[in-house]
Design a protein around this motif. Structure first.
Motif, short mmCIF file in Angstrom:
data_model
loop_
_atom_site.label_atom_id
_atom_site.label_comp_id
_atom_site.label_asym_id
_atom_site.label_seq_id
_atom_site.Cartn_x
_atom_site.Cartn_y
_atom_site.Cartn_z
N LEU A 176 6.21 -3.94 8.57
CA LEU A 176 6.06 -3.31 7.26
C LEU A 176 6.82 -4.08 6.17
O LEU A 176 6.38 -4.16 5.02
N ARG A 179 4.62 -6.78 5.13
CA ARG A 179 3.50 -6.26 4.36
C ARG A 179 3.93 -5.93 2.93
O ARG A 179 3.28 -6.32 1.96
N SER A 198 -1.24 1.49 -3.16
CA SER A 198 -2.24 0.56 -2.62
C SER A 198 -1.68 -0.23 -1.45
O SER A 198 -2.43 -0.61 -0.53
N VAL A 200 0.50 0.98 0.74
CA VAL A 200 0.46 1.92 1.87
C VAL A 200 -0.96 2.01 2.43
O VAL A 200 -1.18 2.02 3.66
N ALA A 201 -1.94 2.04 1.53
CA ALA A 201 -3.33 2.18 1.97
C ALA A 201 -3.80 1.00 2.81
O ALA A 201 -4.69 1.15 3.66
N CYS A 203 -1.90 -0.65 4.96
CA CYS A 203 -1.15 -0.72 6.22
C CYS A 203 -1.99 -0.19 7.38
O CYS A 203 -2.87 0.65 7.19
N PRO A 205 -3.30 2.08 10.28
CA PRO A 205 -3.22 3.55 10.35
C PRO A 205 -2.01 4.05 11.13
O PRO A 205 -1.39 5.05 10.74
N ARG A 208 0.99 3.98 8.83
CA ARG A 208 0.82 4.45 7.47
C ARG A 208 1.81 5.55 7.10
O ARG A 208 2.32 5.61 5.97
N ALA A 211 5.03 3.90 6.44
CA ALA A 211 4.89 3.13 5.20
C ALA A 211 5.02 4.04 3.98
O ALA A 211 5.62 3.66 2.96
N GLN A 212 4.47 5.26 4.07
CA GLN A 212 4.55 6.20 2.97
C GLN A 212 6.00 6.59 2.69
O GLN A 212 6.44 6.67 1.53
#
Length: 337
Positions: A176, A179, A198, A200-201, A203, A205, A208, A211-212
């Motif tokens: 992450l 990313r 965007s 997070v979207a 990353c 699944p 995710r 990531a959020q």
């Protein structure tokens, strides 16, 4: 009375009063300065300066002291800010060189400026509306605890420990971090709320949710890094200038404690062709600073943050202006502004 002699007599009065703290008389001016006229002529010149509101008699003293208007004319007629000595430049260079973390740099800077001027030194943290992301780091502290670090190109470092909500692996954090860094490096901090969703979207699944949580942590850090803050040093110098505040030193100390007052004052000070702005006595919008002067200039990227000093109106303006400008330039160089 010619304009050049008027300015010369005013300059002599300002310099003598700053040096001695004593009201200045015509006899002393003739003895200390080569003005080329008699004591009687100087007395007449001083009477004209008093009529114009440039000097005043304190109480029943035979001497005169500069008024705010007199200081203003004196400062405005300083044609150029004098350079610092080689020794002063070396001192600035040696004291400001060192660790490049913003907090350390600014703390060393205000201490140095206070020592150079014997006044209270104040510096705003750089405004980050235009700052960009230099680096982000995610560090696993415990199975569910992650240290989120955000570093801006201005040198600001913000960090926060967050609860991930479930166990986190080093591998997931490494993936992450790559990313996020690849997506937001170089982006403006004030655009992070629009950019992070965007990221997070995009990353995987499975990552995710984490990531959020990390994105929320980064957004919190960008918000806190935009808060206006100042650092100060040398408040004790005011105690040595207590005699220069006939009404009370209390309102000055209160203004320094109320950071919002100093932030607003620094932000409202405009630009000057010489690169240093001076606000004298009652020119200051805050009543508590009616017996104080502020000398400030911008620094860093866009010079939109200010650094300066606050002290009594009986201030060595040429030396103070030179020190403020020189320190600001060194600071800008260090920060790459």
């Amino acid at each position: 009375m010619s304009e050049p002699r008027k300015l010369e007599v005013l300059r002599a009065i300002v310099e003598d009063y700053v040096h001695s703290r004593e009201p200045v008389g015509s006899k002393a001016l003739v003895e200390r300065h080569h003005l080329g006229v008699s004591s009687a002529t100087i007395r007449n010149d001083m009477a004209i300066l008093e009529e114009e509101g440039l000097i005043a008699a304190p109480h029943t003293s035979a001497g005169r002291i500069p008024t705010d208007k007199g200081y203003r004319l004196f400062v405005d007629r300083i044609s150029a800010v004098k350079p610092l000595s080689a020794a002063e430049r070396r001192a600035i260079h040696s004291l400001l060189e060192g660790p490049d973390e913003l907090e350390d740099i600014l703390e060393r800077t205000v201490r140095l400026l206070s020592q150079l001027t014997n006044q209270v030194a104040v510096v705003q943290y750089p405004h980050l509306s235009r700052a960009r992301v230099r680096h982000v780091e995610f560090v696993l502290l415990a199975p569910r605890q992650v240290l989120v670090v955000l570093i801006a190109d201005t040198g600001n470092v913000e960090q926060k420990v967050i609860d991930a909500g479930s166990d986190v692996s080093d591998e997931a954090l490494t993936a992450l971090r790559a990313r996020f860094l690849g997506s937001i490096s170089g982006s403006q901090l004030d655009l992070m709320p629009q950019v992070l969703p965007s990221v997070v979207a995009l990353c995987p699944p499975a990552l995710r949710g984490l990531a959020q949580v990390l994105a929320h942590g980064l957004e919190t850090l960008t918000s806190s890094s935009r808060e206006a803050r100042i650092l100060m040093a040398g408040t004790a110098n005011l105690a040595r200038s207590n005699v220069d505040f006939p009404l009370s030193i209390g309102p000055v100390l209160e203004a320094l404690e109320e950071q919002v007052v100093m932030l607003r004052l620094l932000s409202d000070m405009g630009d000057d062709p010489r690169g240093v702005t001076v606000s004298i006595g009652r020119e200051n919008p805050y009543d508590g600073l009616s017996e104080a002067s502020v000398v400030a200039t911008g620094y860093g990227p866009g010079t939109n943050a200010k650094i300066g000093v606050l002290g009594p109106t009986r201030m060595d303006y040429p030396t103070t202006m030179a020190a403020v400008r020189a320190v600001a330039r060194y600071l800008s160089r260090i920060l790459g502004g």
